[in-house]
Design an enzyme around this catalytic site. Structure first.
Site, mmCIF file in Angstrom:
data_model
loop_
_atom_site.group_PDB
_atom_site.id
_atom_site.type_symbol
_atom_site.label_atom_id
_atom_site.label_comp_id
_atom_site.label_asym_id
_atom_site.label_seq_id
_atom_site.Cartn_x
_atom_site.Cartn_y
_atom_site.Cartn_z
ATOM 1 N N GLU A 122 1.624 1.106 -4.927
ATOM 2 C CA GLU A 122 0.570 1.282 -5.314
ATOM 3 C C GLU A 122 0.103 2.736 -5.225
ATOM 4 O O GLU A 122 0.481 3.728 -5.342
ATOM 5 C CB GLU A 122 -1.058 1.434 -4.250
ATOM 6 C CG GLU A 122 -1.118 -0.509 -3.748
ATOM 7 C CD GLU A 122 -1.776 -0.209 -1.769
ATOM 8 O OE1 GLU A 122 -1.703 -1.683 -1.998
ATOM 9 O OE2 GLU A 122 -2.205 0.785 -1.708
ATOM 10 N N LEU A 160 -3.646 -3.510 -5.949
ATOM 11 C CA LEU A 160 -3.674 -2.942 -4.759
ATOM 12 C C LEU A 160 -3.846 -4.501 -3.687
ATOM 13 O O LEU A 160 -4.984 -4.548 -2.439
ATOM 14 C CB LEU A 160 -4.966 -2.542 -4.498
ATOM 15 C CG LEU A 160 -5.048 -1.977 -5.448
ATOM 16 C CD1 LEU A 160 -6.563 -0.761 -5.009
ATOM 17 C CD2 LEU A 160 -3.932 -0.058 -5.258
ATOM 18 N N ALA A 161 -2.391 -4.270 -3.031
ATOM 19 C CA ALA A 161 -2.512 -5.985 -2.591
ATOM 20 C C ALA A 161 -0.646 -5.462 -1.125
ATOM 21 O O ALA A 161 0.139 -6.147 -2.051
ATOM 22 C CB ALA A 161 -1.792 -6.969 -3.140
ATOM 23 N N GLU A 162 -0.862 -5.014 0.087
ATOM 24 C CA GLU A 162 0.085 -4.779 0.526
ATOM 25 C C GLU A 162 0.981 -6.173 0.780
ATOM 26 O O GLU A 162 2.044 -6.158 0.913
ATOM 27 C CB GLU A 162 -0.221 -4.342 1.872
ATOM 28 C CG GLU A 162 -0.756 -2.687 2.252
ATOM 29 C CD GLU A 162 -2.033 -2.718 1.365
ATOM 30 O OE1 GLU A 162 -2.827 -3.151 1.122
ATOM 31 O OE2 GLU A 162 -2.094 -1.627 0.734
ATOM 32 N N GLN A 171 1.257 2.561 0.957
ATOM 33 C CA GLN A 171 0.268 4.079 0.279
ATOM 34 C C GLN A 171 0.170 4.245 2.412
ATOM 35 O O GLN A 171 0.764 5.773 2.251
ATOM 36 C CB GLN A 171 -0.900 3.546 0.001
ATOM 37 C CG GLN A 171 -1.190 4.856 -0.907
ATOM 38 C CD GLN A 171 -2.343 4.816 -2.339
ATOM 39 O OE1 GLN A 171 -3.166 4.019 -1.288
ATOM 40 N NE2 GLN A 171 -1.981 4.098 -2.774
ATOM 41 N N PHE A 172 -0.467 4.297 3.426
ATOM 42 C CA PHE A 172 -0.512 4.482 4.912
ATOM 43 C C PHE A 172 -0.266 3.297 5.724
ATOM 44 O O PHE A 172 -0.651 1.974 5.672
ATOM 45 C CB PHE A 172 -2.463 4.625 5.069
ATOM 46 C CG PHE A 172 -2.360 6.189 4.417
ATOM 47 C CD1 PHE A 172 -2.233 7.182 4.775
ATOM 48 C CD2 PHE A 172 -3.357 5.748 3.277
ATOM 49 C CE1 PHE A 172 -2.512 8.205 3.765
ATOM 50 C CE2 PHE A 172 -3.959 6.694 1.989
ATOM 51 C CZ PHE A 172 -3.378 8.600 3.112
ATOM 52 N N PHE A 183 -2.475 0.326 6.503
ATOM 53 C CA PHE A 183 -2.313 -1.493 5.604
ATOM 54 C C PHE A 183 -1.707 -1.918 6.399
ATOM 55 O O PHE A 183 -1.159 -2.924 5.576
ATOM 56 C CB PHE A 183 -2.227 0.040 4.723
ATOM 57 C CG PHE A 183 -3.699 0.278 4.212
ATOM 58 C CD1 PHE A 183 -4.616 0.766 5.014
ATOM 59 C CD2 PHE A 183 -3.325 0.922 2.821
ATOM 60 C CE1 PHE A 183 -5.602 2.136 4.741
ATOM 61 C CE2 PHE A 183 -4.396 2.576 2.270
ATOM 62 C CZ PHE A 183 -5.776 2.766 3.472
ATOM 63 N N ILE A 184 -0.111 -1.586 6.988
ATOM 64 C CA ILE A 184 0.410 -2.769 7.107
ATOM 65 C C ILE A 184 0.690 -3.525 8.059
ATOM 66 O O ILE A 184 1.389 -4.866 7.673
ATOM 67 C CB ILE A 184 1.599 -1.981 8.383
ATOM 68 C CG1 ILE A 184 2.843 -2.493 8.273
ATOM 69 C CG2 ILE A 184 0.984 -1.550 10.144
ATOM 70 C CD1 ILE A 184 3.318 -2.909 7.011
ATOM 71 N N HIS A 223 -5.624 5.865 8.925
ATOM 72 C CA HIS A 223 -4.410 6.220 7.744
ATOM 73 C C HIS A 223 -3.714 6.710 8.832
ATOM 74 O O HIS A 223 -2.273 7.103 8.648
ATOM 75 C CB HIS A 223 -5.408 7.312 6.508
ATOM 76 C CG HIS A 223 -5.792 6.603 5.239
ATOM 77 N ND1 HIS A 223 -7.263 5.148 5.921
ATOM 78 C CD2 HIS A 223 -5.835 6.557 4.241
ATOM 79 C CE1 HIS A 223 -7.924 5.490 4.756
ATOM 80 N NE2 HIS A 223 -7.161 5.948 3.490
#
Length: 325
Positions: free
Chosen positions: A29, A58-60, A82-83, A86-87, A129
């Protein structure tokens, strides 16, 4: 040799591997023109083009699935989450697919994926985060977990991670990105995965840690030296697989151990380190193994995180307790 921040060292490592292998790709992202939230990929799209450094939705879950598919086709993806908080959206791709694929396919295919993610406290980020979730990944066989504590290690370990034929989760503590500089060679070099380092030698007690807590441990060790306590500091660098040989060596050298992590007591990898020491070297111990970690609570809002996070004072107190046992 130039003085560089960790973020500069990470960018150099990725640029090196993009030049060395046209199968290496970077995606995530905002990693393209913007260079990512922390500018870790700044300038890479301009140099290598949109086909090799590109943005994703924006889709992990999509980032993880894309990485697994590309790796099956012989590419070497560097996928940025990204962080780390969000895993959860991509855990199936990371530990359900990438970590199992070589075993599942009898060694006929590799998953040469490097997942990168910033994490860690002390920089007043919003909720989800800063969480230290390395333990969730490290508990799964088939994937390596690497956490550098300084710019020199970051470059060498990241190059090794990208070249590895197995999946690697490369975690970058946000507080270390630009908080100090270190000497980093311009040329490429590697640091072996799975090998700890000893940034400070000592004789009385060993502090075993990783990530941002290495710097806190070094501060504590410097202060304790003035009080006549010689502290050896070990930087695990790779938290899965652990460097068991090095852990046992420092344990048997000093006979006293404190394990330090930023994660909560129930999380992280400290409990694994303590278990290995207890099983393999308990007869070398002169005192119980000490533990310094965050409380077993949800990561607090930014207003309270400095009271919640472990620091050099906490390490110093625990070292003195174990030393004087």
């Amino acid at each position: 040799m130039a003085q560089k921040t960790m973020i500069e060292a990470i960018t150099e490592a990725m640029a090196t591997e993009l030049r060395n292998d046209d199968k290496t790709l970077i995606f995530g992202e905002d990693v393209g023109l913007n260079g990512g939230v922390f500018r870790a990929t700044q300038g890479l799209q301009a140099e290598f083009g949109e086909d090799r450094v590109f943005n994703t939705p924006l889709a992990e879950s999509a980032i993880g699935g894309l990485a697994v598919g590309l790796a099956l086709e012989g590419f070497r993806p560097i996928a940025e989450i990204q962080f780390l908080g969000f895993i959860f959206e991509t855990m199936d791709s990371v530990v359900g697919q990438a970590a199992r694929t070589r075993f599942r396919l009898g060694g006929t295919r590799n998953q040469a994926i490097t997942f990168r993610a910033p994490f860690g406290g002390g920089v007043a980020t919003p909720e989800m985060h800063a969480d230290n979730l390395e333990g969730l990944i490290a508990q799964n066989p088939g994937i390596k977990v690497v956490i550098p504590s300084n710019p020199y290690d970051a470059k060498g370990l990241l190059i090794s991670s990208i070249r590895d034929n197995d999946p690697v989760f490369f975690l970058e503590h946000m507080k270390l990105y630009r908080s100090f500089r270190d000497e980093v060679p311009e040329e490429e070099y590697t640091i072996p995965l799975g090998k700890a380092s000893v940034p400070r030698e000592g004789t009385d007690i060993s502090v075993i840690t990783y990530g941002a807590m290495v710097r806190e441990a070094l501060k504590a060790a410097e202060e304790l030296e003035k009080e006549g306590i010689s502290v050896e500091v070990m930087d695990l660098r790779t938290v899965h697989p652990l460097d068991i040989e090095a852990i046992m060596a420092t344990t048997e050298k000093t006979g006293r151990v404190v394990v330090v992590q930023e994660a909560q007591r129930q999380a992280g990898v400290a409990q694994k380190v303590m278990a290995e020491i207890s099983e393999r070297s308990i007869l070398h111990l002169e005192a119980p193994i000490g533990l310094v970690a965050a409380p077993d609570t949800i990561y607090p809002f930014a207003q309270a995180e400095n009271d919640w996070l472990p620091n050099a004072a906490d390490i110093k107190e625990k070292v003195k307790e174990i030393y004087n046992f």
